[in-house]
Write a protein that holds these residues in place. Sequence first.
Motif, PDB file in Angstrom:
ATOM      1  N   GLU A 185       0.824  -1.211   0.000  1.00  0.00           N
ATOM      2  CA  GLU A 185       0.000   0.000   0.000  1.00  0.00           C
ATOM      3  C   GLU A 185       0.857   1.260   0.000  1.00  0.00           C
ATOM      4  N   MET A 186       1.950   1.243   0.762  1.00  0.00           N
ATOM      5  CA  MET A 186       2.803   2.433   0.851  1.00  0.00           C
ATOM      6  C   MET A 186       3.491   2.738  -0.478  1.00  0.00           C
ATOM      7  N   ASN A 187       3.736   1.701  -1.287  1.00  0.00           N
ATOM      8  CA  ASN A 187       4.506   1.891  -2.521  1.00  0.00           C
ATOM      9  C   ASN A 187       3.652   1.880  -3.785  1.00  0.00           C
ATOM     10  N   MET A 188       2.343   2.025  -3.611  1.00  0.00           N
ATOM     11  CA  MET A 188       1.469   2.102  -4.781  1.00  0.00           C
ATOM     12  C   MET A 188       1.762   3.327  -5.634  1.00  0.00           C
ATOM     13  N   SER A 189       2.407   4.343  -5.065  1.00  0.00           N
ATOM     14  CA  SER A 189       2.762   5.525  -5.857  1.00  0.00           C
ATOM     15  C   SER A 189       3.736   5.158  -6.978  1.00  0.00           C
ATOM     16  N   LEU A 190       4.549   4.103  -6.771  1.00  0.00           N
ATOM     17  CA  LEU A 190       5.455   3.637  -7.815  1.00  0.00           C
ATOM     18  C   LEU A 190       4.667   3.066  -8.987  1.00  0.00           C
ATOM     19  N   VAL A 191       3.572   2.357  -8.675  1.00  0.00           N
ATOM     20  CA  VAL A 191       2.725   1.795  -9.727  1.00  0.00           C
ATOM     21  C   VAL A 191       2.052   2.917 -10.507  1.00  0.00           C
ATOM     22  N   ARG A 192       1.537   3.914  -9.791  1.00  0.00           N
ATOM     23  CA  ARG A 192       0.868   5.030 -10.467  1.00  0.00           C
ATOM     24  C   ARG A 192       1.861   5.823 -11.321  1.00  0.00           C
ATOM     25  N   PHE A 193       3.095   5.941 -10.831  1.00  0.00           N
ATOM     26  CA  PHE A 193       4.132   6.632 -11.602  1.00  0.00           C
ATOM     27  C   PHE A 193       4.416   5.874 -12.898  1.00  0.00           C
ATOM     28  N   ALA A 194       4.574   4.559 -12.809  1.00  0.00           N
ATOM     29  CA  ALA A 194       4.844   3.746 -13.994  1.00  0.00           C
ATOM     30  C   ALA A 194       3.658   3.762 -14.946  1.00  0.00           C
ATOM     31  N   ALA A 195       2.445   3.714 -14.393  1.00  0.00           N
ATOM     32  CA  ALA A 195       1.239   3.734 -15.227  1.00  0.00           C
ATOM     33  C   ALA A 195       1.112   5.058 -15.969  1.00  0.00           C
ATOM     34  N   GLY A 196       1.655   6.128 -15.398  1.00  0.00           N
ATOM     35  CA  GLY A 196       1.593   7.443 -16.028  1.00  0.00           C
ATOM     36  C   GLY A 196       2.335   7.502 -17.351  1.00  0.00           C
ATOM     37  N   ARG A 197       3.229   6.540 -17.592  1.00  0.00           N
ATOM     38  CA  ARG A 197       3.961   6.504 -18.853  1.00  0.00           C
ATOM     39  C   ARG A 197       3.066   6.042 -20.001  1.00  0.00           C
ATOM     40  N   PHE A 198       1.872   5.560 -19.656  1.00  0.00           N
ATOM     41  CA  PHE A 198       0.961   5.047 -20.675  1.00  0.00           C
ATOM     42  C   PHE A 198      -0.322   5.879 -20.664  1.00  0.00           C
ATOM     43  N   ARG A 199      -0.164   7.221 -20.682  1.00  0.00           N
ATOM     44  CA  ARG A 199      -1.303   8.141 -20.565  1.00  0.00           C
ATOM     45  C   ARG A 199      -2.256   8.043 -21.746  1.00  0.00           C
ATOM     46  N   SER A 200      -1.776   7.567 -22.877  1.00  0.00           N
ATOM     47  CA  SER A 200      -2.633   7.547 -24.064  1.00  0.00           C
ATOM     48  C   SER A 200      -3.733   6.502 -23.971  1.00  0.00           C
ATOM     49  N   ARG A 201      -3.629   5.599 -22.996  1.00  0.00           N
ATOM     50  CA  ARG A 201      -4.655   4.571 -22.858  1.00  0.00           C
ATOM     51  C   ARG A 201      -5.915   5.166 -22.237  1.00  0.00           C
ATOM     52  N   GLY A 202      -7.067   4.545 -22.477  1.00  0.00           N
ATOM     53  CA  GLY A 202      -8.329   5.032 -21.934  1.00  0.00           C
ATOM     54  C   GLY A 202      -8.405   4.826 -20.438  1.00  0.00           C
ATOM     55  N   ALA A 203      -9.438   5.435 -19.814  1.00  0.00           N
ATOM     56  CA  ALA A 203      -9.600   5.362 -18.359  1.00  0.00           C
ATOM     57  C   ALA A 203      -9.799   3.923 -17.894  1.00  0.00           C
ATOM     58  N   GLU A 204     -10.594   3.155 -18.661  1.00  0.00           N
ATOM     59  CA  GLU A 204     -10.845   1.778 -18.266  1.00  0.00           C
ATOM     60  C   GLU A 204      -9.568   0.949 -18.344  1.00  0.00           C
ATOM     61  N   GLU A 205      -8.798   1.136 -19.409  1.00  0.00           N
ATOM     62  CA  GLU A 205      -7.560   0.382 -19.545  1.00  0.00           C
ATOM     63  C   GLU A 205      -6.524   0.835 -18.529  1.00  0.00           C
ATOM     64  N   ARG A 206      -6.570   2.097 -18.129  1.00  0.00           N
ATOM     65  CA  ARG A 206      -5.635   2.581 -17.112  1.00  0.00           C
ATOM     66  C   ARG A 206      -5.833   1.834 -15.803  1.00  0.00           C
TER      67      ARG A 206
END
Length: 279
Positions: A58-79
């Motif tokens: 839970e504390m390191n979920m910000s790392l997942v959100r940071f990595a996911a941010g590299r794929f901004r072109s994907r839709g909200a559902e796919e995000r």
Amino acid sequence: MIPRTDREQAVAELPEVADPAGVAPQDARELSKLFFEQLAHLEEGTPEYQYARNTLIEMNMSLVRFAAGRFRSRGAEEREDIVQVGTIGLIKAIDRFELSREVEFTSFAIPYIVGEIKRFFRDTSWSVHVPRRLQEARVQLARATEELCTRLGRTPTVKELAQLMSLTEEEVIEARIAANGYNSASLDAAIGGEPDGETVLADFIGSEDTALGLIEDFHALAPMIAELDERERKIIHWRFVEEMTQARIAEMLGCSQMHVSRLLSRTLKRLREGMLTTD
């Protein structure tokens, strides 16, 4: 007084974190070190172990959100799917991380998270993926083209389309290119105008570059190579980057060729086992 066991000491030193998901990234980095220290002394499957492990996630979920941010072109559902598969990568990183390697957890975890996300795209993405904004622009482009053709009596220019659609000329061109992916044609379809009448679309398609598949392997190998000690990393570099012989490496290290061979075999076995576990 009876001395405490390592497990009892670890349990006693586990801090209570009321809201792990709300911990700031900088604080999470310091707290994670403490939790990893205690996790090493806790027995897997115990409530204390699960608490420490879940808190780290839970504390390191910000790392997942940071990595996911590299794929901004994907839709909200796919995000949302991206975050879920990225979390799997985070869990793998937590289960394999050791403080003794003296590597920052953030540097260790990101390749795992990104690798998991890329694996998800490889397994689930369409052969041709068009972002939603371009799908919508294709419809707008078709309507604008039809309107201007009727009004002008000719095919409109990119500039005229851009003015009507309130877009830049670059965006109109991008929408036109994306529109090519709306319909597909058989690779066996004959290309018109060819003298022999036997030329098909497949003749113009290049072959797959098998070397591209190595990219994911490099991402998976990076944290494992970072875990090696300095001598092991040097041997790997000399042997496979500089392509030195084992005899030359033995001279560099001041040892026998047989010893270099044993070190190299042991290191490659460890990396191979790590790759199999990652997959």
